[in-house]
Design an enzyme around this catalytic site. Structure first.
Site, PDB file in Angstrom:
ATOM      1  N   GLY A  25       0.631  -1.139   0.033  1.00 16.09           N
ATOM      2  CA  GLY A  25      -0.023   0.025  -0.077  1.00 16.09           C
ATOM      3  C   GLY A  25       0.831   1.245   0.118  1.00 16.09           C
ATOM      4  O   GLY A  25       2.004   1.212  -0.625  1.00 16.09           O
ATOM      5  N   SER A  26       0.371   2.180   0.679  1.00  9.66           N
ATOM      6  CA  SER A  26       0.933   3.732   0.383  1.00  9.66           C
ATOM      7  C   SER A  26       2.399   3.918   1.010  1.00  9.66           C
ATOM      8  O   SER A  26       2.787   4.759   0.585  1.00  9.66           O
ATOM      9  CB  SER A  26       0.086   4.684   1.290  1.00  9.66           C
ATOM     10  OG  SER A  26      -1.193   4.494   0.602  1.00  9.66           O
ATOM     11  N   THR A  27       2.948   2.764   1.540  1.00 11.84           N
ATOM     12  CA  THR A  27       4.601   3.111   2.162  1.00 11.84           C
ATOM     13  C   THR A  27       5.103   3.001   0.711  1.00 11.84           C
ATOM     14  O   THR A  27       6.221   3.806   0.840  1.00 11.84           O
ATOM     15  CB  THR A  27       4.866   2.069   2.842  1.00 11.84           C
ATOM     16  OG1 THR A  27       4.266   0.604   2.441  1.00 11.84           O
ATOM     17  CG2 THR A  27       4.255   2.308   4.459  1.00 11.84           C
ATOM     18  N   PHE A  28       4.754   2.521  -0.452  1.00 13.43           N
ATOM     19  CA  PHE A  28       5.352   2.459  -1.509  1.00 13.43           C
ATOM     20  C   PHE A  28       5.300   4.047  -2.186  1.00 13.43           C
ATOM     21  O   PHE A  28       6.084   4.220  -3.226  1.00 13.43           O
ATOM     22  CB  PHE A  28       4.675   1.582  -2.444  1.00 13.43           C
ATOM     23  CG  PHE A  28       5.606   0.196  -2.768  1.00 13.43           C
ATOM     24  CD1 PHE A  28       5.741  -0.581  -1.506  1.00 13.43           C
ATOM     25  CD2 PHE A  28       5.949  -0.246  -3.819  1.00 13.43           C
ATOM     26  CE1 PHE A  28       6.433  -1.784  -1.784  1.00 13.43           C
ATOM     27  CE2 PHE A  28       6.577  -1.144  -4.138  1.00 13.43           C
ATOM     28  CZ  PHE A  28       6.999  -1.943  -2.854  1.00 13.43           C
ATOM     29  N   LYS A  29       4.589   4.777  -1.741  1.00 15.13           N
ATOM     30  CA  LYS A  29       4.646   6.322  -2.384  1.00 15.13           C
ATOM     31  C   LYS A  29       5.918   6.691  -1.927  1.00 15.13           C
ATOM     32  O   LYS A  29       6.337   7.672  -2.688  1.00 15.13           O
ATOM     33  CB  LYS A  29       3.298   6.934  -1.739  1.00 15.13           C
ATOM     34  CG  LYS A  29       2.070   6.502  -2.179  1.00 15.13           C
ATOM     35  CD  LYS A  29       0.687   7.086  -1.671  1.00 15.13           C
ATOM     36  CE  LYS A  29      -0.513   6.566  -2.195  1.00 15.13           C
ATOM     37  NZ  LYS A  29      -1.603   6.834  -1.348  1.00 15.13           N
TER      38      LYS A  29
END
Lengths: 580, 146
Positions: free
Chosen positions: A292-296
């Site tokens: 999820g958003s940790t990849f942002k």
């Protein structure tokens, strides 16, 4: 009659001896009379005697030296007991984590037992945990058999003092993990034959065996104080949100040393067989998740490093965005045009996807390769699992991977990539071995140093004014990124709206030079429950735990309180006015 | 070399001296072997004792390590001493003490959450099935990560 004859008297033996001496004396006289002193037999005998005497003295000296000054008792007096195949594992401060300890196995030879009933009664009383069936089988047999092992010296002494005939002991080594479930997955366990089967025991098997030969120990990278703190906070969070699994990791970003690695559920390595495979699963290394958003953080770092975006670049998040096959929505829709920093702070899927689109599939793929996200996390742990990556890096892949879907990686792979971004841009291997103080580790460059500095400030801004507020610790300048990845349900062929992987990737302190001490903290929960009345997102379940971990471990790491920073609190308008 | 040829009761002095030296050496070696054997036995006994003590020390080290298990210490310190980790706002350097002397006492820290035994954490409940309408929405909107 000569003097000799007078002295020895008249017995037969003495007469013979006297005769010999008499003849010898005469031989001396004959030699002297003939004027050839070199033929004097006495000289020859003297020389022979002297030679034999010297030889005997030499033999005596060596014999005395060999007996009195033998090597017995020399050395350190410690002889490796039978089967001592593995060295101690200790943490980075020398605290014992695993050790071979001398135990005893109990053997029974029924042929030597006088009173079977008495032996049965006494042994059952002394060893209540012993299997009665096994004891009975041993007593009714006709040969010496092993009955029970792992007896401590005290227990052995107690039974030995009973003086039971036919009952004997043999020393054996038992691998003991005195801290029970603490750091169980990192330490791992070994079989009774001394072969490491999991964790550091398997990964460092050869080193542990080699160190055993020199009576040394193998120091691991973990700090027991930090490990205990991470476990404590992880378990508290797990008790609150009752997830299927949980992971906590702390890494020194400059060396790649894993300072703590915690898993929930956990197990006791003293009895690994008593636990399920699920409990023994090292989720940090073996489980892959759509993060999820940790990849942002990776997409933003790529955007900054390629020059596609700056912190002030803007992205239209006013409406859902159609990219490839997917319509992208924001969880907390702002319906605004957001700067890059705001995209990060609001964790905007739309903004990140637009950024990913500008970066392009090839470049995003290349950067994800550089971040190590397309390979197993490089570490000694044999469990390190391969990621699941898109087969084809196209616009559809960007629509998913830019915000952490469509790509499954292990928590350690995520931690390694983030550590590389935050140490100044070098991708380092993670290690479970303690590195000597002052060790400088270098790896391939992933991003520019300037990008790393900017990312640090963006992550800090996410904690001061974004989705990671609950991780803030006054005085430590924590930065981070929340992540909540919906789980794919293969049977239903859809993403679940009730099962998520919620995480928080944190770094502290974010201020100072790139070379200053800096630590990465990851807290992840697999399928946390909705126990607090709100969705169990990363900001709800993982960020507070990460904040508490950071607050508690900072003194152990020597991170002192510092003036707080609030980067990008006033993000200026993009001077170019360009909308992304 | 006259003194070597002197005789004592019919035996030359050199023979007697050599015999005496021989006897002394035999006796010396015998005594040395006997004493050394005794010492060797004693050394072996002490070696065994050292080995036993070392094994015991290792056992005690493991016991200490077990008793110092961080979670155990934490539970005990919470239960019997009421201790909790010091929050950041309660920490200060020596240099900061003069400045802190005149300021009002810091607010009490938030109540500390007691430690949890991981073996006692309740197993996760299977999620309740969603209403059909919600399921359709989930299909339509894959992934809502934050």
């Amino acid at each position: 009659m000569s003097l000799a004859q007078q002295t020895f008297g008249g017995s037969g033996l003495s007469r013979i001896a006297s005769g010999l001496i008499w003849r010898l004396e005469h031989a001396f006289e004959r030699a002297r009379a003939s004027g050839k002193p070199e033929d004097d037999t006495r000289i020859r005998i003297f020389v022979l005697l002297a030679m034999f005497g010297l030889l005997f003295v030499a033999l005596a000296v060596f014999a005395t030296r060999a007996t009195v000054f033998s090597d017995a008792g020399k050395g350190d007096g410690w002889t490796p007991p039978i089967g001592a195949a593995r060295a101690d594992l200790v943490d980075r401060n020398g605290q014992m984590l695993a050790a071979d300890l001398l135990h005893y196995g109990l053997y029974i030879d029924p042929r030597e037992i006088w009173d079977l009933g008495e032996t049965r009664r006494v042994l059952t009383a002394a060893l209540p945990e012993m299997s009665p069936l096994r004891l009975e089988k041993a007593l009714s047999g006709n040969r010496r058999v092993f009955v029970v092992g792992g007896l401590t010296p005290e227990v052995r002494a107690t039974i030995h003092d009973l003086g039971l005939p036919g009952v004997s002991f043999e020393p054996e080594q038992k691998r003991v993990y005195p801290l029970n479930y603490t750091a169980a997955h990192l330490i791992g366990f070994a079989d009774t034959g001394g072969l490491g089967l999991a964790g550091a025991e398997a990964a460092l098997n050869d080193q542990v065996r080699a160190a055993a030969a020199s009576h040394g120990s193998v120091p691991l990278s973990i700090d027991l104080r930090i490990q205990a703190t991470v476990e404590d906070e992880l378990y508290k969070a797990c008790a609150q949100f009752r997830p299927k699994g949980g992971v906590g990791v702390v890494i020194n970003v400059h060396t790649g040393e894993i300072l703590a690695l915690a898993n929930y559920p956990t197990f006791d390595p003293n009895r690994p067989g008593a636990y399920s495979l699920d409990a023994r699963l090292n989720r940090a290394a073996q489980s892959i998740y759509e993060m999820g958003s940790t990849f942002k953080g990776f997409t933003v770092a790529t955007g900054l490093d390629t020059g596609v975006a700056t912190p002030t670049s803007t992205f239209d998040a006013t409406h859902p965005y159609q990219l490839g096959y997917r319509t992208i929505h924001d969880y907390h829709a702002t319906h605004k045009i957001l700067t890059l920093v705001e995209v990060f702070q609001h964790s905007s899927n739309i903004g990140t996807a637009r950024l990913g689109e500008e970066i392009g599939p090839e470049r995003l793929h290349a950067y994800f390769d550089r971040f190590g996200l397309t390979q197993p996390a490089k570490t000694e742990l044999l469990e390190s699992a391969r990621p699941l990556t898109p087969r084809k890096w196209d616009i559809d892949a960007i629509a998913s991977t830019s915000f952490g879907h469509g790509i499954n990686v292990t928590p350690l792979a995520l931690a390694r990539a983030y550590s590389g971004l935050l140490n100044g841009g070098e991708l380092l291997p993670l290690t479970i071995k303690k590195l000597p103080a002052g060790t400088v580790v270098h790896g391939p460059r992933m991003i520019k140093e300037s990008t790393a500095l900017t990312l640090l400030q963006i992550m800090r801004s996410n904690v001061t004014g974004g989705s990671g507020k609950s991780a803030n610790v006054p005085g430590l300048n924590v930065g981070g990124k929340t992540g909540t990845g919906d789980k794919w349900e293969p049977a239903a062929r859809r993403y679940s709206s009730t099962k998520q992987v919620s995480s928080f990737a944190a770094v502290f302190p974010t201020d100072g030079a790139l070379s200053d001490p800096r630590y990465f903290v990851l807290v992840l929960m697999d399928e946390p429950q909705r126990t607090t009345g709100v969705d169990p997102t990363g900001g709800i379940v993982a960020a507070p735990a990460a904040g508490r971990i950071i607050e508690r471990i900072a003194p152990f790491l020597g991170v002192k309180p510092r003036p707080e920073t609030f980067p990008f609190s006033q993000v200026p308008e993009d001077p170019s006015g360009e909308e992304h | 070399m006259n003194w070597l040829n002197r005789r004592v009761r019919g035996f030359r002095l050199i023979d007697l001296v050599a015999f005496s030296v021989l006897a002394c050496l035999i006796l010396g070696v015998y005594l040395a072997k006997t004493i050394a054997g005794r010492e060797r036995t004693e050394i072996a006994r002490i070696d065994r004792q050292i080995d036993d003590e070392k094994a015991r020390i290792r056992l005690l080290q493991a016991e200490v390590s077990h008793l110092e298990e961080p979670q155990r210490i934490e539970r005990l310190s919470e239960a019997y001493l009421g201790l909790a980790p010091a929050p950041m706002k309660h920490r200060a350097n020596l240099d900061q003490l003069p400045a802190l002397a005149g300021t009002p006492a810091a607010a009490p820290a938030k109540p500390f959450q007691p430690s949890v035994d991981p073996m006692q954490i309740a197993a996760p409940q299977p999620p309740a099935p969603l209403p059909e309408a919600t399921q359709m929405a989930a299909v339509a909107q894959p992934g809502g990560p934050q």
